[in-house]
Design a protein around this motif. Structure first.
Motif, PDB file in Angstrom:
ATOM      1  N   ARG A 137      13.942  22.841 -28.986  1.00 12.33           N
ATOM      2  CA  ARG A 137      15.320  23.108 -29.418  1.00 12.33           C
ATOM      3  C   ARG A 137      15.349  24.237 -30.438  1.00 12.33           C
ATOM      4  N   ARG A 138      14.472  24.173 -31.427  1.00 14.45           N
ATOM      5  CA  ARG A 138      14.437  25.228 -32.447  1.00 14.45           C
ATOM      6  C   ARG A 138      14.098  26.577 -31.829  1.00 14.45           C
ATOM      7  N   LEU A 139      13.162  26.563 -30.912  1.00 15.93           N
ATOM      8  CA  LEU A 139      12.715  27.806 -30.285  1.00 15.93           C
ATOM      9  C   LEU A 139      13.840  28.421 -29.464  1.00 15.93           C
ATOM     10  N   THR A 140      14.538  27.596 -28.708  1.00 15.24           N
ATOM     11  CA  THR A 140      15.661  28.081 -27.910  1.00 15.24           C
ATOM     12  C   THR A 140      16.759  28.638 -28.802  1.00 15.24           C
ATOM     13  N   ASP A 141      17.070  27.934 -29.879  1.00 16.52           N
ATOM     14  CA  ASP A 141      18.099  28.405 -30.814  1.00 16.52           C
ATOM     15  C   ASP A 141      17.696  29.738 -31.445  1.00 16.52           C
ATOM     16  N   ARG A 142      16.415  29.899 -31.739  1.00 19.82           N
ATOM     17  CA  ARG A 142      15.943  31.149 -32.348  1.00 19.82           C
ATOM     18  C   ARG A 142      16.111  32.317 -31.388  1.00 19.82           C
ATOM     19  N   HIS A 143      15.746  32.112 -30.128  1.00 20.51           N
ATOM     20  CA  HIS A 143      15.921  33.184 -29.140  1.00 20.51           C
ATOM     21  C   HIS A 143      17.398  33.555 -29.013  1.00 20.51           C
ATOM     22  N   ALA A 144      18.262  32.553 -28.995  1.00 18.92           N
ATOM     23  CA  ALA A 144      19.692  32.824 -28.863  1.00 18.92           C
ATOM     24  C   ALA A 144      20.223  33.559 -30.094  1.00 18.92           C
ATOM     25  N   PRO A 162      22.293  32.036 -23.834  1.00 25.56           N
ATOM     26  CA  PRO A 162      21.785  30.658 -23.839  1.00 25.56           C
ATOM     27  C   PRO A 162      20.860  30.364 -22.669  1.00 25.56           C
ATOM     28  N   ALA A 163      21.209  30.871 -21.477  1.00 26.41           N
ATOM     29  CA  ALA A 163      20.371  30.616 -20.303  1.00 26.41           C
ATOM     30  C   ALA A 163      19.023  31.327 -20.421  1.00 26.41           C
ATOM     31  N   ASP A 164      19.046  32.581 -20.872  1.00 28.21           N
ATOM     32  CA  ASP A 164      17.796  33.325 -21.026  1.00 28.21           C
ATOM     33  C   ASP A 164      16.931  32.727 -22.132  1.00 28.21           C
ATOM     34  N   ALA A 165      17.563  32.268 -23.206  1.00 26.87           N
ATOM     35  CA  ALA A 165      16.818  31.649 -24.305  1.00 26.87           C
ATOM     36  C   ALA A 165      16.093  30.393 -23.832  1.00 26.87           C
ATOM     37  N   ALA A 166      16.794  29.565 -23.064  1.00 27.90           N
ATOM     38  CA  ALA A 166      16.190  28.341 -22.546  1.00 27.90           C
ATOM     39  C   ALA A 166      15.076  28.658 -21.559  1.00 27.90           C
ATOM     40  N   ALA A 167      15.291  29.674 -20.729  1.00 27.72           N
ATOM     41  CA  ALA A 167      14.282  30.039 -19.731  1.00 27.72           C
ATOM     42  C   ALA A 167      13.021  30.578 -20.396  1.00 27.72           C
ATOM     43  N   TRP A 168      13.171  31.391 -21.432  1.00 30.89           N
ATOM     44  CA  TRP A 168      12.003  31.937 -22.128  1.00 30.89           C
ATOM     45  C   TRP A 168      11.231  30.826 -22.839  1.00 30.89           C
ATOM     46  N   ALA A 169      11.957  29.903 -23.474  1.00 29.90           N
ATOM     47  CA  ALA A 169      11.296  28.792 -24.167  1.00 29.90           C
ATOM     48  C   ALA A 169      10.535  27.901 -23.189  1.00 29.90           C
ATOM     49  N   ALA A 170      11.091  27.707 -22.001  1.00 34.07           N
ATOM     50  CA  ALA A 170      10.455  26.831 -21.006  1.00 34.07           C
ATOM     51  C   ALA A 170       9.387  27.552 -20.187  1.00 34.07           C
ATOM     52  N   GLY A 171       9.389  28.873 -20.219  1.00 31.91           N
ATOM     53  CA  GLY A 171       8.453  29.647 -19.411  1.00 31.91           C
ATOM     54  C   GLY A 171       7.293  30.186 -20.219  1.00 31.91           C
ATOM     55  N   SER A 172       7.407  31.443 -20.640  1.00 29.42           N
ATOM     56  CA  SER A 172       6.331  32.105 -21.371  1.00 29.42           C
ATOM     57  C   SER A 172       5.940  31.342 -22.634  1.00 29.42           C
ATOM     58  N   ASP A 173       6.940  30.927 -23.409  1.00 27.89           N
ATOM     59  CA  ASP A 173       6.640  30.208 -24.656  1.00 27.89           C
ATOM     60  C   ASP A 173       5.907  28.894 -24.394  1.00 27.89           C
ATOM     61  N   GLN A 174       6.307  28.177 -23.347  1.00 24.18           N
ATOM     62  CA  GLN A 174       5.676  26.894 -23.076  1.00 24.18           C
ATOM     63  C   GLN A 174       4.223  27.066 -22.648  1.00 24.18           C
ATOM     64  N   ALA A 175       3.960  28.102 -21.855  1.00 27.12           N
ATOM     65  CA  ALA A 175       2.573  28.380 -21.462  1.00 27.12           C
ATOM     66  C   ALA A 175       1.725  28.688 -22.691  1.00 27.12           C
ATOM     67  N   ASN A 176       2.277  29.451 -23.615  1.00 22.28           N
ATOM     68  CA  ASN A 176       1.549  29.758 -24.846  1.00 22.28           C
ATOM     69  C   ASN A 176       1.360  28.509 -25.702  1.00 22.28           C
ATOM     70  N   GLY A 186       7.625  27.855 -32.373  1.00 24.93           N
ATOM     71  CA  GLY A 186       8.724  26.983 -32.755  1.00 24.93           C
ATOM     72  C   GLY A 186       8.345  25.791 -33.599  1.00 24.93           C
ATOM     73  N   ALA A 187       7.063  25.643 -33.944  1.00 23.98           N
ATOM     74  CA  ALA A 187       6.632  24.470 -34.715  1.00 23.98           C
ATOM     75  C   ALA A 187       6.995  24.560 -36.189  1.00 23.98           C
TER      76      ALA A 187
END
Length: 213
Positions: free
Chosen positions: A167-174, A180-194, A34-35
C-alpha cells in the motif's frame, strides 16, 4: 539473528551506541521496496543530530535514465543491475577511511521528483562518527554488493507487514506522478520481483527491525 522490536527512540538509542569509540562506523539499513528504510534512516539521523549521524543512501547510485534507456533497462529500474554498485562500494570504503582533518566528501542522492540521481548533494564531514546507509541490496551476494557489505559494521533488515508495504509503495508511486493503475502495476510487477529477491537474503542481516509506536 537479533530482533529489534523498538520504538524510534529505542532504535536511536541502539544506533547512538555505534557512534561511540572515536572511529567512523557505518550502519546499513536493508529491506524490500516500501518497507520504510529511507524514513527510518532519516528519522535516526534527525534524532541523533547532524554532528553524530549523516545518511548516504544507495539510491544515489541509480543509473541515469538515459543510461537505462541505452542499456534497455528502463522498465526494470530499481533492479540490482540498474545501480552503479561498484561506485557505491567505492564510496563506502572512501567514507570509512575518511580520517580526522580530511576534507568533506560529497555523496550523491536520488531525487524522486526528478526520478534521477544528483551528484555531490550530501556533504559528509570527517568528524561525524556515524554514517547511515540504506538500500534494497546491501545483503546480495553478487556483483559488487558484497564489497559494499564489507564496509558496514552492522546491517538491520526492516520488516513490515506485506499488505501495508505494498500500500505504501503504491501510494508513493502515485504521489510522484504515476496513475493509480500504473502505480499498482509497478508495485505488483518490477517492485515485487525486487522485494522477493531482497527477502531471500534477509537472514544475512545482523538484526531484524520491527518499528513499534
Amino acid at each position: 539473528m537479533q530482533i529489534l522490536e523498538r520504538s524510534l527512540d529505542g532504535l536511536a538509542a541502539v544506533a547512538s551506541r555505534l557512534a561511540t569509540g572515536g572511529e567512523r562506523r557505518i550502519l546499513g539499513i536493508a529491506g524490500p521496496p516500501g518497507a520504510g528504510k529511507s524514513t527510518l534512516a532519516e528519522a535516526l539521523s534527525a534524532a541523533l543530530g547532524p554532528d553524530t549521524a549523516v545518511v548516504v543512501a544507495m539510491d544515489g547510485f541509480h543509473l541515469a535514465n538515459r543510461v537505462l534507456d541505452m542499456l534497455g533497462y528502463r522498465e526494470r529500474k530499481g533492479a540490482p543491475e540498474t545501480f552503479d554498485d561498484g561506485g557505491y562500494a567505492a564510496l563506502l570504503r572512501r567514507l570509512r577511511l575518511q580520517g580526522p582533518g580530511e576534507p568533506i566528501i560529497y555523496a550523491p542522492e536520488f531525487r524522486r521528483d526528478l526520478e534521477e540521481p544528483v551528484g555531490s548533494a550530501v556533504p559528509v564531514r570527517c568528524d561525524v562518527p556515524l554514517l547511515i546507509t540504506e538500500g534494497n541490496y546491501l545483503l546480495l551476494p553478487t556483483r559488487a554488493w558484497p564489497q559494499a557489505r564489507s564496509q558496514l559494521d552492522t546491517v538491520w533488515y526492516v520488516e513490515l507487514e506485506e499488505a501495508e508495504r505494498i500500500r505504501r509503495l503504491t501510494d508513493r508511486h502515485a504521489a510522484y506522478g504515476k496513475s493509480p493503475a500504473d502505480a499498482a502495476a509497478w508495485a505488483a510487477g518490477s517492485d515485487q520481483a525486487n522485494a522477493e529477491l531482497v527477502a531471500a537474503y534477509a537472514s544475512k542481516a545482523d538484526a531484524v527491525v520491527r518499528l513499534v509506536p
